[in-house]
Enzyme design. Structure first.
Site, PDB file in Angstrom:
ATOM      1  N   GLU A  40      53.426  32.043  31.572  1.00  0.00           N
ATOM      2  CA  GLU A  40      52.774  32.238  30.288  1.00  0.00           C
ATOM      3  C   GLU A  40      52.100  30.926  29.885  1.00  0.00           C
ATOM      4  OE1 GLU A  40      56.215  32.390  30.468  1.00  0.00           O
ATOM      5  OE2 GLU A  40      56.486  34.528  30.730  1.00  0.00           O
ATOM      6  N   ARG A  66      54.201  24.939   6.902  1.00  0.00           N
ATOM      7  CA  ARG A  66      53.993  25.542   8.222  1.00  0.00           C
ATOM      8  C   ARG A  66      54.917  26.745   8.345  1.00  0.00           C
ATOM      9  NH1 ARG A  66      49.318  23.815  10.545  1.00  0.00           N
ATOM     10  NH2 ARG A  66      49.205  21.533  10.579  1.00  0.00           N
ATOM     11  N   GLU A  94      38.019  17.248   8.832  1.00  0.00           N
ATOM     12  CA  GLU A  94      39.391  17.527   8.409  1.00  0.00           C
ATOM     13  C   GLU A  94      39.930  16.447   7.474  1.00  0.00           C
ATOM     14  OE1 GLU A  94      41.124  20.278   8.826  1.00  0.00           O
ATOM     15  OE2 GLU A  94      39.632  21.227  10.098  1.00  0.00           O
ATOM     16  N   PRO A 116      52.779  20.617  27.129  1.00  0.00           N
ATOM     17  CA  PRO A 116      52.296  21.105  28.423  1.00  0.00           C
ATOM     18  C   PRO A 116      53.206  22.100  29.119  1.00  0.00           C
ATOM     19  CG  PRO A 116      53.089  18.851  28.620  1.00  0.00           C
ATOM     20  CD  PRO A 116      53.107  19.194  27.154  1.00  0.00           C
ATOM     21  N   GLU A 121      46.766  22.636  25.222  1.00  0.00           N
ATOM     22  CA  GLU A 121      46.173  21.903  24.109  1.00  0.00           C
ATOM     23  C   GLU A 121      46.303  20.393  24.298  1.00  0.00           C
ATOM     24  OE1 GLU A 121      46.441  21.431  19.236  1.00  0.00           O
ATOM     25  OE2 GLU A 121      47.912  22.669  20.273  1.00  0.00           O
ATOM     26  N   GLU A 142      41.625  28.326   2.853  1.00  0.00           N
ATOM     27  CA  GLU A 142      42.394  29.112   1.883  1.00  0.00           C
ATOM     28  C   GLU A 142      43.870  29.256   2.240  1.00  0.00           C
ATOM     29  OE1 GLU A 142      42.051  33.763   2.752  1.00  0.00           O
ATOM     30  OE2 GLU A 142      40.115  32.859   2.315  1.00  0.00           O
ATOM     31  N   GLU A 144      45.736  26.854   3.554  1.00  0.00           N
ATOM     32  CA  GLU A 144      46.384  25.548   3.589  1.00  0.00           C
ATOM     33  C   GLU A 144      47.076  25.240   2.263  1.00  0.00           C
ATOM     34  OE1 GLU A 144      43.973  22.989   6.876  1.00  0.00           O
ATOM     35  OE2 GLU A 144      43.055  23.076   4.885  1.00  0.00           O
TER      36      GLU A 144
END
Length: 184
Positions: A40, A66, A94, A116, A121, A142, A144
């Site tokens: 995956e 989060r 940002e 990894p 990413e 919106e 955040e």
């Protein structure tokens, strides 16, 4: 050896999901050592992060909710790289949106893989200095929920050592910035 010099052989795609920020795949691969199996992976376009420092020597951080950890994390401003966007442009946007600052001086800290074991990413990290506070910061996204926090280097180090909820990309980038500044 550089990353990408030992690619796995793609044999079959078992599952593919396209999401808003990333894609998820289950692929059958033959690894460079000859083993075959299903793995995956989260395919992510990458992120950019700034370690912003005010003229007074304070770090500019954000405390952000989060949903994945069901709480607020202390983080440096960061964001996902948009298609065909340079990571340097991502983080300039940002920093303005999340923290309400603009930097006049930027230095590249480098890039590193975030997780990894399951994601491709990379985070592109920057040191942002000569900050100016914006009178009218751009609108935050919106979804955040962000509070801007100013801390000294020592306060941030104490927060790390005390086990406050701080994300790994921020801790890593902080120490990359410290090394650059100490050796620069």
């Amino acid at each position: 050896m550089q990353l990408g010099q030992e690619p796995s052989q793609f044999l079959e795609n078992r599952l593919f999901y396209r999401g808003r920020k990333f894609n998820f795949e289950v692929n059958k691969l033959r690894l460079p050592i000859g083993i075959e199996g299903y793995w995956e992976v989260i395919r992510h376009p990458g992120g950019a992060l700034a370690v912003p420092i005010t003229p007074e020597g304070k770090l500019v951080l954000v405390r952000q909710y989060r949903f994945t950890v069901e709480g607020r994390l202390l983080e440096f401003p960061a964001g996902t790289v948009e298609p065909d966007e340079d990571p340097a442009e991502t983080i300039k946007r940002e920093l303005e949106e999340e923290a309400g600052y603009r930097a006049k001086t930027w230095q590249t800290l480098g890039k590193f893989p975030l997780a990894p074991g399951y994601s491709d990413e990379f985070i592109y990290a920057y040191l942002a200095q000569d900050l100016e506070k914006l009178d009218q910061p751009p609108q935050q996204d919106e979804d955040e929920d962000i509070e801007v926090v100013l801390m000294s280097f020592e306060e941030f180090e104490q927060a790390i050592m005390a086990g406050e909820p701080i994300d790994a990309k921020s801790i890593t980038s902080f120490f990359m910035a410290r090394l650059l500044m100490d050796n620069g």
